[in-house]
Design an enzyme around this catalytic site. Structure first.
Site, PDB file in Angstrom:
ATOM      1  NE  ARG A 252      -1.866   1.866   3.590  1.00  0.00           N
ATOM      2  CZ  ARG A 252      -1.863   1.735   4.912  1.00  0.00           C
ATOM      3  NH1 ARG A 252      -2.582   0.811   5.508  1.00  0.00           N
ATOM      4  NH2 ARG A 252      -1.124   2.526   5.663  1.00  0.00           N
ATOM      5  CG  HIS A 256      -6.485   2.901   6.662  1.00  0.00           C
ATOM      6  ND1 HIS A 256      -6.946   1.711   6.155  1.00  0.00           N
ATOM      7  CD2 HIS A 256      -7.515   3.440   7.357  1.00  0.00           C
ATOM      8  CE1 HIS A 256      -8.200   1.538   6.539  1.00  0.00           C
ATOM      9  NE2 HIS A 256      -8.571   2.565   7.264  1.00  0.00           N
ATOM     10  CE1 TYR A 265       0.979   2.933   8.852  1.00  0.00           C
ATOM     11  CE2 TYR A 265      -0.295   4.527  10.111  1.00  0.00           C
ATOM     12  CZ  TYR A 265      -0.097   3.804   8.949  1.00  0.00           C
ATOM     13  OH  TYR A 265      -0.955   3.965   7.897  1.00  0.00           O
TER      14      TYR A 265
END
Lengths: 351, 338
Positions: A252, A256, A265
């Protein structure tokens, strides 16, 4: 387990063919089809992010980096098959025939956005996690009961494999030998949680072993590996040989959703070496004499216009009516719901 | 103020916090003061929670106490039951209330009845935090307000603050409570206001609502994100000369029956506001409290302003589903002019 489920590739990161048995199967038509759709959905995806930034649609979950997984897999299906996407699989649904204007509309908070074109079996994107897997199994089961050769594909991410519905869906698919393609896009992160914290298993493919479901691990950024392995799974399903679990290892590229900040993160620089599947296919096309500059320019223009036209149509779409809140809850609304509707419309001065 | 100040940690300084910061502060306070407190949830560790409610806590207290779990709500609640019966105080986060349903089985079949069926031998001192409610243009399913499903479950307390101060005091009380608590956080209010919040530990009593405004003509009852909506309506009603009493229930199970009865017996009228669906909504329980305690005092039928009996719509229509100050005002007028 990584040895038992090696990552299958047909082209390498630089776009060189490394599995010569496919040389004869990759022709101009397939290459152009893959490239066309991957470019198309990338333009859609980038446009959606920009619309969100401008406040013209709501929160949006980008799929950049997963173009090969989505396009390669869905192109292996037939027209009458079923697609069960998640919220991140609009690349697959658009390629399968979902309407682009309506897809934008969905992310603008409109129910009209989930309605598929006539004759297309595209279920609304699952927003909860893994719930679509049993649905795809049930739909495939229905096709089997009806003696068709149609199949259903369920898309889901790495995080979904932690939910009960994943395991329950796999078990049903196995017990009833349903014609289901369980297509996992392992994009390495479930929001902020990396796959190595999501599970202690080395692969997702191995999870099929417990259910005796044939499973394969592929390079999800290699559109050819995705296309040909999904095709095999589809053929097995059509021939009555039951479900297949495919783990497409991908990445990805972005956040998100547009509300997420991956710098919180992800370690600095992680993923920088991942070659985007669209560029990877471009390399392949250039190395293998499929690159046609004039054609690429032409489709780029066409696709840009298509995306712009879809945005314009979305923005000109009639405003929603408060009646829509009430009118589709039942085939025939109970009296008390009709009374609520009437009272509210009266409050608004509409009756 | 209805604060039970702990003797050990003196509450003397305050800081101005939003509700989400107050939640963070409550969790931090409990992680500091009680070694058995554990936080579990999706993205609560490194990412600090999708709303940043657990920001910085994993860094401070470690991965064993602030745990990024697998993506599995039933797993989170089910393992929290096990932790709770064996000496820990788990505080589980459901990322959004709309995603609590995979844990429904654990809550209904186990959390609700472990104490009762073991005659008190085992108990589940567990808190399940869940941001809830519509009004922030979130994607579908992210906006549910499912309190009545949980108030209906026996053996579980349901708490829902509307302010930063209450959020901290009630969350600490919930963590210290010997029984399971569903702690609903109105995400629409997470950053809507800042308020002076005491540093250190303090608790508010679960089961106690609050009269936030005195009045004589009508009692307006709300909680969570609907409190400010009710207050806006009340402001307008007062400009029309109606005197409104406003109650913030704060705990939805057990209800503060005395507060409701006392107020309705004074005003003789009640308007209940909630964003959840009407049928089987908590408003009906509140009506029965009023009926049972104050029937002869009523001067008008009880009014309810609620979401409709429809699935919470995609966000283009959510403003039609949610009670508005205008709808609340219309019901106040109807009750007062009955």
């Amino acid at each position: 387990m990584e040895k038992q489920f090696p990552i299958k590739k047909i082209i390498d990161d630089q776009g060189n063919l490394i599995d010569s048995q496919y040389e004869g199967e990759i022709d101009q038509e397939l290459v152009q089809q893959l490239y066309y759709h991957m470019l198309r959905i990338r333009l859609f995806d980038r446009k959606a992010i920009s619309l969100q930034r401008q406040g013209r649609i709501g929160t949006y979950p980008p799929f950049e980096g997963q173009e090969a997984s989505q396009v390669g897999s869905v192109l292996a299906l037939g027209n009458d098959d079923w697609v069960f996407p998640t919220y991140r699989d609009h690349g697959a649904t658009l390629t399968f025939g979902a309407d682009m204007m309506r897809t934008f509309l969905y992310w603008n908070g409109r129910s009209e956005g989930v309605i598929p074109p006539e004759g297309k079996n595209i279920f609304p994107a699952a927003v909860p996690i893994a719930t679509q897997i049993p649905h795809a199994v049930g739909t495939a089961w229905a096709e089997k009961r009806k003696d068709t050769s149609n199949v259903a594909i369920a898309y889901f991410g790495d995080g979904a494999t932690s939910e009960g519905d994943f395991h329950e869906g796999l078990n049903f698919a196995s017990v009833f030998q349903t014609p289901t393609i369980l297509f996992n896009q392992n994009n390495q992160y479930a929001i902020s949680v990396p796959v190595e914290k999501q599970m202690h298993s080395e692969t997702i493919a191995q999870k099929g072993l417990a259910y005796d479901i044939p499973s394969v691990r592929i390079d999800g950024n290699d559109c050819f590996a995705v296309y040909f392995e999904t095709k095999k799974a589809v053929e097995r399903a059509r021939n009555g040989e039951g479900p297949t679990l495919i783990e497409a290892v991908t990445w990805r590229t972005g956040a998100h959703t547009t509300a997420d900040d991956p710098t919180k993160y992800r370690p600095d620089g992680q993923g920088e070496n991942v070659i985007n599947p669209v560029e990877r296919l471009e390399h392949y096309m250039k190395h293998h004499d499929f690159w046609d500059e004039a054609w690429v320019t032409k489709i780029e223009n066409e696709l840009t216009n298509e995306v712009e036209a879809a945005v314009e149509a979305m923005e000109q779409y009639p405003k929603p009516n408060p009646e829509d809140l009430f009118d589709h809850v039942f085939q025939n609304n109970p009296k008390q719901l009709e009374e609520q509707k009437h009272a509210y419309l009266e409050h608004l001065g509409r009756v | 103020m209805d604060v039970k100040t702990e003797t050990k940690t003196q509450v003397n300084t305050t800081q101005k916090l939003t509700m989400v910061q107050a939640v963070n502060d409550a969790l931090k306070t409990m992680l500091e003061s009680d070694k058995t407190t554990m936080l579990l949830g999706e993205d609560i560790g490194k990412n600090g929670g999708v709303f940043r409610a657990t920001e910085g806590l994993q860094e401070q207290f470690g991965e064993d106490r602030v745990v990024d779990t697998p993506l599995s709500e039933s797993g989170i609640v089910g393992t929290s039951v096990g932790l709770a019966v064996n000496g820990f105080k788990p505080v589980a986060e459901m990322q959004f209330m709309g995603f609590i349903y995979p844990a429904f089985d654990q809550l209904m079949t186990h959390v609700s009845r472990i104490r009762a069926k073991t005659m008190g031998h085992y108990s589940v001192p567990l808190v399940v935090r869940a941001p809830y409610g519509a009004g922030i243009r979130a994607p579908e399913i992210h906006s549910d307000s499912a309190e009545a499903i949980f108030t209906h479950m026996p053996g579980i307390k349901v708490v829902c603050p509307s302010t930063p101060y209450d959020a901290k005091g009630l969350l600490i009380a919930s963590i210290e409570d010997p029984d399971p608590v569903i702690f609903m956080e109105p995400m629409r209010s997470y950053r809507a206001q800042r308020e002076e919040v005491p540093e250190g530990k303090y608790t508010l009593e679960i089961g106690k609502g609050k009269r936030v405004q005195e009045g004589t003509d009508v009692t307006v009852i709300a909680w969570g994100a609907m409190l400010p909506v009710a207050q806006q309506a009340v402001k307008q009603a007062e400009q029309q000369g109606m005197s409104c009493e406003v109650l913030d229930l704060k705990t939805l199970y057990p209800l503060d029956r005395d507060l409701i009865a006392e107020s309705v017996q004074k005003t003789g009228r009640a308007v209940i506001v909630h964003e959840a669906q009407s049928t089987g909504g908590l408003g009906q329980d509140i009506m029965s409290v009023i009926h049972d305690t104050s029937f002869l005092y009523l001067r008008a039928p009880i009014e309810r302003v609620t979401g409709f009996d429809v699935p919470v719509p995609f966000f283009a229509l959510e403003d039609h589903h949610l009670p508005t100050p205008k709808r609340v005002l219309a019901s106040i007028e109807k009750a007062v002019h009955f």
